[in-house]
Design a protein around this motif. Sequence first.
Motif, PDB file in Angstrom:
ATOM      1  N   CYS A  50      -3.115   1.918  -2.738  1.00 45.97           N
ATOM      2  CA  CYS A  50      -3.433   2.035  -1.420  1.00 45.97           C
ATOM      3  C   CYS A  50      -2.875   1.150  -0.303  1.00 45.97           C
ATOM      4  O   CYS A  50      -2.655   1.584   0.803  1.00 45.97           O
ATOM      5  N   VAL A  51      -2.784  -0.041  -0.796  1.00 47.09           N
ATOM      6  CA  VAL A  51      -1.966  -1.030   0.212  1.00 47.09           C
ATOM      7  C   VAL A  51      -0.728  -0.650   0.276  1.00 47.09           C
ATOM      8  O   VAL A  51      -0.237  -0.896   1.385  1.00 47.09           O
ATOM      9  N   LEU A  52      -0.022  -0.565  -0.564  1.00 43.36           N
ATOM     10  CA  LEU A  52       1.463  -0.037  -0.712  1.00 43.36           C
ATOM     11  C   LEU A  52       1.588   1.140   0.465  1.00 43.36           C
ATOM     12  O   LEU A  52       2.447   1.118   1.282  1.00 43.36           O
ATOM     13  N   PHE A  53       0.748   2.295   0.079  1.00 41.91           N
ATOM     14  CA  PHE A  53       1.033   3.312   0.782  1.00 41.91           C
ATOM     15  C   PHE A  53       0.456   3.320   2.265  1.00 41.91           C
ATOM     16  O   PHE A  53       0.592   4.238   2.972  1.00 41.91           O
ATOM     17  N   ARG A  54      -0.210   2.356   2.472  1.00 44.28           N
ATOM     18  CA  ARG A  54      -0.779   2.289   3.964  1.00 44.28           C
ATOM     19  C   ARG A  54       0.358   2.015   4.720  1.00 44.28           C
ATOM     20  O   ARG A  54       0.405   2.483   5.866  1.00 44.28           O
ATOM     21  N   SER A  55       1.591   1.814   4.445  1.00 50.51           N
ATOM     22  CA  SER A  55       2.567   1.133   5.416  1.00 50.51           C
ATOM     23  C   SER A  55       3.226   2.843   5.700  1.00 50.51           C
ATOM     24  O   SER A  55       3.801   2.959   6.897  1.00 50.51           O
ATOM     25  N   PHE A  56       3.076   3.664   4.817  1.00 51.58           N
ATOM     26  CA  PHE A  56       3.635   5.156   5.252  1.00 51.58           C
ATOM     27  C   PHE A  56       2.912   5.720   6.302  1.00 51.58           C
ATOM     28  O   PHE A  56       3.595   6.543   7.314  1.00 51.58           O
ATOM     29  N   SER A  57       1.684   5.368   6.246  1.00 50.14           N
ATOM     30  CA  SER A  57       1.151   6.265   7.505  1.00 50.14           C
ATOM     31  C   SER A  57       1.286   5.390   8.775  1.00 50.14           C
ATOM     32  O   SER A  57       1.301   6.187   9.813  1.00 50.14           O
ATOM     33  N   ALA A  58       1.290   3.916   8.528  1.00 52.65           N
ATOM     34  CA  ALA A  58       1.671   3.303   9.736  1.00 52.65           C
ATOM     35  C   ALA A  58       3.155   3.845  10.469  1.00 52.65           C
ATOM     36  O   ALA A  58       3.476   3.856  11.432  1.00 52.65           O
ATOM     37  N   ALA A  59       4.155   3.933   9.403  1.00 53.37           N
ATOM     38  CA  ALA A  59       5.479   4.349   9.829  1.00 53.37           C
ATOM     39  C   ALA A  59       5.500   5.739  10.335  1.00 53.37           C
ATOM     40  O   ALA A  59       6.087   6.038  11.232  1.00 53.37           O
ATOM     41  N   LEU A  93       5.381  -5.375   9.876  1.00 52.56           N
ATOM     42  CA  LEU A  93       6.114  -5.304   8.486  1.00 52.56           C
ATOM     43  C   LEU A  93       5.795  -6.651   7.728  1.00 52.56           C
ATOM     44  O   LEU A  93       5.335  -6.709   6.554  1.00 52.56           O
ATOM     45  N   GLN A  94       5.717  -7.741   8.627  1.00 54.26           N
ATOM     46  CA  GLN A  94       5.381  -8.862   7.743  1.00 54.26           C
ATOM     47  C   GLN A  94       3.704  -8.960   7.308  1.00 54.26           C
ATOM     48  O   GLN A  94       3.486  -9.371   6.201  1.00 54.26           O
ATOM     49  N   GLU A  95       2.979  -8.181   8.140  1.00 59.05           N
ATOM     50  CA  GLU A  95       1.314  -8.329   7.662  1.00 59.05           C
ATOM     51  C   GLU A  95       1.584  -7.400   6.774  1.00 59.05           C
ATOM     52  O   GLU A  95       0.761  -7.486   5.728  1.00 59.05           O
ATOM     53  N   TRP A  96       2.333  -6.165   6.653  1.00 54.58           N
ATOM     54  CA  TRP A  96       2.027  -5.377   5.385  1.00 54.58           C
ATOM     55  C   TRP A  96       2.285  -6.128   3.914  1.00 54.58           C
ATOM     56  O   TRP A  96       1.775  -6.089   3.085  1.00 54.58           O
ATOM     57  N   ALA A  97       3.700  -6.628   4.199  1.00 51.03           N
ATOM     58  CA  ALA A  97       4.325  -7.315   3.163  1.00 51.03           C
ATOM     59  C   ALA A  97       3.061  -8.520   2.750  1.00 51.03           C
ATOM     60  O   ALA A  97       2.950  -8.774   1.299  1.00 51.03           O
ATOM     61  N   PHE A  98       2.415  -9.215   3.492  1.00 51.36           N
ATOM     62  CA  PHE A  98       1.623 -10.238   3.229  1.00 51.36           C
ATOM     63  C   PHE A  98       0.267  -9.629   2.524  1.00 51.36           C
ATOM     64  O   PHE A  98       0.008 -10.073   1.442  1.00 51.36           O
ATOM     65  N   ALA A  99      -0.002  -8.264   3.143  1.00 49.09           N
ATOM     66  CA  ALA A  99      -1.125  -7.621   2.282  1.00 49.09           C
ATOM     67  C   ALA A  99      -0.771  -7.487   0.889  1.00 49.09           C
ATOM     68  O   ALA A  99      -1.579  -7.394  -0.038  1.00 49.09           O
ATOM     69  N   VAL A 100       0.438  -6.852   0.928  1.00 47.03           N
ATOM     70  CA  VAL A 100       0.818  -6.350  -0.565  1.00 47.03           C
ATOM     71  C   VAL A 100       0.824  -7.677  -1.698  1.00 47.03           C
ATOM     72  O   VAL A 100       0.446  -7.492  -2.723  1.00 47.03           O
ATOM     73  N   CYS A 101       1.385  -8.756  -1.094  1.00 53.60           N
ATOM     74  CA  CYS A 101       1.556  -9.940  -1.837  1.00 53.60           C
ATOM     75  C   CYS A 101       0.143 -10.324  -2.258  1.00 53.60           C
ATOM     76  O   CYS A 101      -0.240 -10.732  -3.318  1.00 53.60           O
ATOM     77  N   CYS A 102      -0.750 -10.350  -1.299  1.00 52.70           N
ATOM     78  CA  CYS A 102      -2.352 -10.956  -1.570  1.00 52.70           C
ATOM     79  C   CYS A 102      -2.784 -10.017  -2.714  1.00 52.70           C
ATOM     80  O   CYS A 102      -3.558 -10.362  -3.542  1.00 52.70           O
ATOM     81  N   THR A 103      -2.765  -8.601  -2.365  1.00 59.12           N
ATOM     82  CA  THR A 103      -3.299  -7.563  -3.224  1.00 59.12           C
ATOM     83  C   THR A 103      -2.832  -7.836  -4.801  1.00 59.12           C
ATOM     84  O   THR A 103      -3.615  -7.788  -5.786  1.00 59.12           O
ATOM     85  N   CYS A 104      -1.520  -8.101  -4.863  1.00 57.85           N
ATOM     86  CA  CYS A 104      -0.994  -8.327  -6.302  1.00 57.85           C
ATOM     87  C   CYS A 104      -1.614  -9.395  -6.836  1.00 57.85           C
ATOM     88  O   CYS A 104      -1.616  -9.482  -8.139  1.00 57.85           O
ATOM     89  N   VAL A 105      -1.433 -10.671  -6.182  1.00 56.38           N
ATOM     90  CA  VAL A 105      -1.983 -11.885  -6.678  1.00 56.38           C
ATOM     91  C   VAL A 105      -3.395 -11.763  -6.978  1.00 56.38           C
ATOM     92  O   VAL A 105      -3.855 -12.112  -8.089  1.00 56.38           O
ATOM     93  N   ILE A 106      -4.223 -11.200  -6.115  1.00 55.86           N
ATOM     94  CA  ILE A 106      -5.639 -11.009  -6.341  1.00 55.86           C
ATOM     95  C   ILE A 106      -5.958 -10.076  -7.617  1.00 55.86           C
ATOM     96  O   ILE A 106      -6.626 -10.425  -8.731  1.00 55.86           O
ATOM     97  N   GLY A 107      -5.069  -8.949  -7.598  1.00 60.48           N
ATOM     98  CA  GLY A 107      -5.384  -7.934  -8.787  1.00 60.48           C
ATOM     99  C   GLY A 107      -4.781  -8.933 -10.166  1.00 60.48           C
ATOM    100  O   GLY A 107      -5.431  -8.478 -11.107  1.00 60.48           O
ATOM    101  N   ALA A 108      -3.776  -9.579 -10.211  1.00 64.32           N
ATOM    102  CA  ALA A 108      -3.378 -10.230 -11.297  1.00 64.32           C
ATOM    103  C   ALA A 108      -4.542 -11.173 -11.811  1.00 64.32           C
ATOM    104  O   ALA A 108      -4.819 -11.376 -12.931  1.00 64.32           O
TER     105      ALA A 108
END
Length: 158
Positions: free
Chosen positions: A44-53, A4-19
């Motif tokens: 894609c990064v957000l929905f990656r967690s659903f497949s992991a879940a 969960l921490q790794e997923w949250a970190f990936a989402v935050c990084c993606t948002c920052v880089i995207g911005a």
Amino acid sequence: MQSLQEWAFAVCCTCVIGAMLTMVAPTGSSRRLFSMIVTLMTLCVLFRSFSAARDWTRRVTQYTFEESALENPALEAEVESGAKRVYAAYLKENLRRVLEGEGILCKSIDVSMDNSEDGCICIGQVEVIVKNEDVDRTDSIRELVKSCTGVEPVIITR
């Protein structure tokens, strides 16, 4: 928890880089295309967690455990011993009150607890020590204790 921490970190990084990429993107129609690509990448990064879940749920439903691994005989014995002590103390105090209500003062009351055939805690023996002056009331004491406990008591006079 770490996933969960790794997923949250990936989402935050993606948002920052995207911005940051959106800020430096060219103007015009290519900006809209670039914005759409950044948005799709973020989704894609957000929905990656659903497949992991889903994988995690599959692993959890396939997990079995042995009930015998949860058994702890030492803990069970300690709990049973504590329950016997508590119930014996409660019964002693209750008997003392009943006898005092009839004007009988006991020197001591001793209750021993046993296990019944079905494994339940039951009263093994009740011993009541009364004063010598209450010798003539032994039968009434016996009846009172028997009516409260259902066990034939041992009456001792001293």
